[in-house]
Design a protein around this motif. Structure first.
Motif, mmCIF file in Angstrom:
data_model
loop_
_atom_site.group_PDB
_atom_site.id
_atom_site.type_symbol
_atom_site.label_atom_id
_atom_site.label_comp_id
_atom_site.label_asym_id
_atom_site.label_seq_id
_atom_site.Cartn_x
_atom_site.Cartn_y
_atom_site.Cartn_z
ATOM 1 N N GLU A 1 0.835 -1.204 0.000
ATOM 2 C CA GLU A 1 0.000 0.000 0.000
ATOM 3 C C GLU A 1 0.875 1.263 0.000
ATOM 4 O OE1 GLU A 1 -3.306 2.011 2.859
ATOM 5 O OE2 GLU A 1 -2.905 -0.128 3.121
ATOM 6 N N ASN A 2 1.906 1.227 0.842
ATOM 7 C CA ASN A 2 2.837 2.361 0.881
ATOM 8 C C ASN A 2 3.488 2.584 -0.474
ATOM 9 O OD1 ASN A 2 2.433 3.127 3.438
ATOM 10 N ND2 ASN A 2 4.215 2.116 4.315
ATOM 11 N N GLU A 3 3.805 1.483 -1.140
ATOM 12 C CA GLU A 3 4.470 1.614 -2.433
ATOM 13 C C GLU A 3 3.552 2.257 -3.468
ATOM 14 O OE1 GLU A 3 6.474 -2.015 -3.558
ATOM 15 O OE2 GLU A 3 7.616 -1.940 -1.676
ATOM 16 N N ILE A 4 2.257 1.930 -3.381
ATOM 17 C CA ILE A 4 1.304 2.551 -4.316
ATOM 18 C C ILE A 4 1.203 4.047 -4.035
ATOM 19 C CG2 ILE A 4 -1.130 2.661 -5.024
ATOM 20 C CD1 ILE A 4 -1.207 -0.406 -4.389
ATOM 21 N N VAL A 5 1.083 4.374 -2.749
ATOM 22 C CA VAL A 5 1.019 5.793 -2.364
ATOM 23 C C VAL A 5 2.270 6.511 -2.867
ATOM 24 C CG1 VAL A 5 1.046 7.394 -0.409
ATOM 25 C CG2 VAL A 5 -0.437 5.383 -0.346
ATOM 26 N N GLU A 6 3.401 5.879 -2.657
ATOM 27 C CA GLU A 6 4.670 6.460 -3.077
ATOM 28 C C GLU A 6 4.679 6.702 -4.596
ATOM 29 O OE1 GLU A 6 8.886 4.637 -2.518
ATOM 30 O OE2 GLU A 6 7.981 4.972 -0.551
ATOM 31 N N GLU A 7 4.162 5.730 -5.319
ATOM 32 C CA GLU A 7 4.148 5.848 -6.783
ATOM 33 C C GLU A 7 3.300 7.051 -7.226
ATOM 34 O OE1 GLU A 7 2.565 2.908 -10.069
ATOM 35 O OE2 GLU A 7 3.911 1.894 -8.644
ATOM 36 N N VAL A 8 2.130 7.201 -6.603
ATOM 37 C CA VAL A 8 1.248 8.317 -6.944
ATOM 38 C C VAL A 8 1.935 9.639 -6.608
ATOM 39 C CG1 VAL A 8 -0.935 9.456 -6.394
ATOM 40 C CG2 VAL A 8 -0.865 6.972 -6.653
ATOM 41 N N GLU A 9 2.533 9.698 -5.409
ATOM 42 C CA GLU A 9 3.210 10.934 -5.007
ATOM 43 C C GLU A 9 4.387 11.252 -5.904
ATOM 44 O OE1 GLU A 9 3.900 10.239 -0.852
ATOM 45 O OE2 GLU A 9 2.072 11.290 -0.283
ATOM 46 N N ASN A 10 5.071 10.212 -6.355
ATOM 47 C CA ASN A 10 6.221 10.424 -7.235
ATOM 48 C C ASN A 10 5.819 11.094 -8.546
ATOM 49 O OD1 ASN A 10 7.953 9.397 -5.410
ATOM 50 N ND2 ASN A 10 8.181 7.398 -6.393
ATOM 51 N N GLN A 11 4.583 10.807 -8.976
ATOM 52 C CA GLN A 11 4.115 11.444 -10.224
ATOM 53 C C GLN A 11 3.889 12.940 -10.007
ATOM 54 O OE1 GLN A 11 0.723 9.106 -11.263
ATOM 55 N NE2 GLN A 11 1.952 7.263 -11.562
ATOM 56 N N VAL A 12 3.425 13.305 -8.808
ATOM 57 C CA VAL A 12 3.164 14.718 -8.517
ATOM 58 C C VAL A 12 4.467 15.459 -8.218
ATOM 59 C CG1 VAL A 12 1.829 16.316 -7.091
ATOM 60 C CG2 VAL A 12 0.949 14.017 -7.522
ATOM 61 N N HIS A 13 5.279 14.859 -7.371
ATOM 62 C CA HIS A 13 6.555 15.477 -6.981
ATOM 63 C C HIS A 13 7.679 14.497 -7.305
ATOM 64 C CE1 HIS A 13 4.297 18.504 -4.830
ATOM 65 N NE2 HIS A 13 3.705 17.574 -4.123
ATOM 66 N N PRO A 14 8.235 14.568 -8.510
ATOM 67 C CA PRO A 14 9.252 13.579 -8.875
ATOM 68 C C PRO A 14 10.438 13.622 -7.913
ATOM 69 C CG PRO A 14 9.100 15.349 -10.518
ATOM 70 C CD PRO A 14 8.008 15.571 -9.538
ATOM 71 N N PRO A 15 11.022 12.446 -7.601
ATOM 72 C CA PRO A 15 12.131 12.424 -6.661
ATOM 73 C C PRO A 15 13.326 13.222 -7.169
ATOM 74 C CG PRO A 15 11.639 10.214 -7.490
ATOM 75 C CD PRO A 15 10.667 11.141 -8.114
ATOM 76 N N THR A 16 14.068 13.751 -6.231
ATOM 77 C CA THR A 16 15.243 14.537 -6.571
ATOM 78 C C THR A 16 16.470 13.637 -6.461
ATOM 79 O OG1 THR A 16 14.121 16.312 -5.412
ATOM 80 C CG2 THR A 16 16.417 16.708 -5.967
ATOM 81 N N SER A 17 17.410 13.873 -7.344
ATOM 82 C CA SER A 17 18.639 13.103 -7.296
ATOM 83 C C SER A 17 19.663 13.882 -6.473
ATOM 84 C CB SER A 17 19.140 12.894 -8.722
ATOM 85 O OG SER A 17 20.410 12.326 -8.691
ATOM 86 N N ILE A 18 20.211 13.267 -5.445
ATOM 87 C CA ILE A 18 21.203 13.967 -4.605
ATOM 88 C C ILE A 18 22.445 13.095 -4.428
ATOM 89 C CG2 ILE A 18 19.571 15.386 -3.312
ATOM 90 C CD1 ILE A 18 19.862 13.328 -1.004
ATOM 91 N N THR A 19 23.537 13.769 -4.098
ATOM 92 C CA THR A 19 24.769 13.035 -3.799
ATOM 93 C C THR A 19 25.210 13.376 -2.381
ATOM 94 O OG1 THR A 19 25.403 13.210 -6.103
ATOM 95 C CG2 THR A 19 27.136 12.599 -4.556
ATOM 96 N N LEU A 20 25.398 12.345 -1.585
ATOM 97 C CA LEU A 20 25.877 12.521 -0.218
ATOM 98 C C LEU A 20 27.155 11.707 -0.072
ATOM 99 C CD1 LEU A 20 22.522 11.686 1.647
ATOM 100 C CD2 LEU A 20 23.354 13.964 1.073
ATOM 101 N N LYS A 21 28.088 12.204 0.715
ATOM 102 C CA LYS A 21 29.272 11.402 1.017
ATOM 103 C C LYS A 21 28.998 10.700 2.335
ATOM 104 C CE LYS A 21 34.292 11.808 1.032
ATOM 105 N NZ LYS A 21 35.400 12.775 0.999
ATOM 106 N N ILE A 22 28.723 9.401 2.253
ATOM 107 C CA ILE A 22 28.331 8.680 3.463
ATOM 108 C C ILE A 22 29.437 7.728 3.885
ATOM 109 C CG2 ILE A 22 26.621 7.131 4.467
ATOM 110 C CD1 ILE A 22 24.590 8.440 2.567
#
Lengths: 178, 330
Positions: A6-27
């Motif tokens: 269910e979370n994954e479906i919600v995530e998919e819908v939200e991703n269409q509205v606010h596409p994920p941002t690509s970031i670089t972190l030094k971890i």
């Protein structure tokens, strides 16, 4: 946090509205690229996207300190930090403290002083203690107690936690991790 | 937390432009320690966040008048430990270090500290009515568990307190808040920055939604020789104040030349009363003088069933804080 279908479906819908941002972190010394939604906390990014589950989710509201990590050498609550806002920073988690098989002096001291029971708060306690030593403001036992007050221990191992930190503080006065 | 879009502002002008579009329902974010918490609780739900952490508002500099200008984005920790702040404005350093935890102080910024919202339980609990969260629904605290609530300046609509320690010291020091809006810059005296609840408890302060705090200016007078920040709370660290007192004195021998007194944990804003301070001028620095000032500033204080104790607690804390200021102990 378990990611249900269910979370994954919600995530998919939200991703269409606010596409994920690509970031670089030094971890923990490694440049890491990841795609996160704007609302992904640094804590969730570490645990859910990078499988760095040493950092713990306790209260998720900045009250318990279990999620403490170091950003550019400074301790912060990763639960109240958006991953997108930390683009380009240097992040150290509990997984990044040991040098290969050699434990960090604070990790060793926590074991030697029996500074935990259940261990859930321990990664946050140790990262916080590294931050405390980098800051260099604690001189006395009372200072350590005051400056570790952002880390709660449900088992009540405080006395031994302070013993462990004091020992390392007095044997290694210089910053032990940047 | 609700979903939202995100942008990183290049400069102050762009940040103000970005937040000004009403359809965006945008908020600035810097440290995020209070805003993200409130978003997780569904108390606040901006549709867009403007990240201001890359703006060049992160320095502490001398002013031409001999004071100090604290950039809005300097963290609370860097401010408290700054050599000039610690030496010239130790009251401010002590107040900052009395609040939150080291982790939070490493994240929280000076501007954000002013903007933090009340910790009233009912404001946080979306299942209960709250005029601050949803105007017109009623105040749950007035008839609820109001141990942490206000005793001064309350209204029938809201009895919340402002949670900051830093702001209590800034009120006593008579700081100025510099802000930038679409129509330019303005400076707000600290006493006029935060509001009393009245019949608009949803407004914490007089900053307009499209204005950005750029700096906090400290006047030259820092009361480094005689000051005290006394914070009383349910545990000795990492808790909000039940009552806190910022007390500062300028002495000529035993005679008080200037006095400042501000209270935290008792009102919707840091509480000051210039008449209480004026009472002290020319008097000997004795317990009796401090008691007079305490009586004056607490005139009109009104307790609720669970916080009546705060009136006497504040009275004694004020006297204690002034006595500590004489010797600068703790």
């Amino acid at each position: 946090m378990y990611r249900s279908a269910e979370n994954e479906i919600v995530e998919e819908v939200e991703n269409q509205v606010h596409p994920p941002t690509s970031i670089t972190l030094k971890i923990n010394g490694t440049e890491t690229r990841l795609h996160v939604a704007p609302w992904t906390s640094l804590l969730d990014a570490l645990r859910e996207y990078l499988d760095l589950t040493g950092t713990k989710k306790g209260c998720d509201h900045g009250q318990c300190g279990a999620c403490t990590v170091l950003v550019n050498g400074k301790r912060i609550n990763s639960c109240l930090t958006l991953a997108v806002m930390k683009e380009g920073t240097d992040i150290t988690t509990i997984e990044g403290l040991a040098q290969g098989e050699a434990l960090h002096p604070l990790q060793k001291a926590f074991i030697e002083h029996d500074a935990f029971q259940c261990g859930y708060c321990t990664p946050g306690q140790i990262c916080s203690a590294v931050g405390l030593m980098n800051e260099g403001k604690a001189k006395t036992r009372d200072d350590v107690r005051e400056l570790m007050s952002g880390n709660i221990c449900r088992c009540g191992a405080y006395t031994n936690i302070v013993d462990a930190i004091e020992e390392v503080m007095h044997t290694q006065p210089a910053p032990c991790h940047e | 937390m609700n979903s939202f879009s995100y942008s990183r502002a290049r400069d102050v002008a762009a940040a103000v432009d970005e937040v000004a579009l009403p359809e965006r329902q945008a908020k600035f974010i810097a440290g995020g320690t209070n805003l993200l918490d409130l978003m997780k609780e569904n108390v606040m739900h901006p549709r867009h966040l403007v990240d201001i952490t890359h703006l060049e508002l992160n320095t502490i500099e001398d002013t031409l008048e001999g004071g100090l200008r604290l950039g809005a984005l300097v963290t609370n920790a860097d401010t408290a430990y700054h050599e000039q702040v610690d030496t010239r404005y130790p009251l401010l350093s002590k107040a900052i270090l009395a609040g939150a935890s080291p982790q939070l102080r490493n994240m929280a910024t000076n501007g954000g500290n002013l903007m933090q919202r009340t910790r009233c339980y009912y404001f946080y609990d979306t299942a209960t009515p709250c005029n601050k969260r949803e105007p017109g629904t009623g105040c749950s605290a007035i008839r609820g568990f109001n141990r942490i609530h206000a005793i001064l300046g309350t209204s029938e609509h809201c009895i919340a307190t402002h949670p900051s320690d830093m702001c209590v010291a800034l009120a006593a020091l008579e700081a100025k808040v510099h802000v930038r809006g679409p129509h330019g810059d303005r400076a707000i005296p600290f006493a006029d920055f935060h509001r009393l609840p009245g019949d608009t408890p949803e407004l914490d302060n007089n900053l307009q939604p499209d204005e950005l705090i750029t700096a906090i200016e400290l006047p030259p007078q820092g009361f480094a020789d005689h000051h005290s920040y006394l914070k009383l709370r349910d545990r000795t660290s990492y808790a909000f104040a039940l009552v806190s007192v910022a007390a500062a004195l300028e002495l000529d021998g035993d005679t008080i030349r200037e006095a400042r007194l501000a209270l935290g944990g008792v009102a919707h804003k840091p509480w000051r009363d210039p008449e209480a301070e004026a009472l002290l001028i020319g008097k000997s620095a004795t317990r009796e003088s401090f008691q007079l000032a305490a009586e004056k500033i607490l005139q009109g204080a009104k307790g609720f069933p669970y916080n009546e104790f705060k009136i006497e607690l504040a009275r004694r804390a004020i006297v204690r804080a002034f006595e500590q200021a004489l010797t600068n102990e703790k």
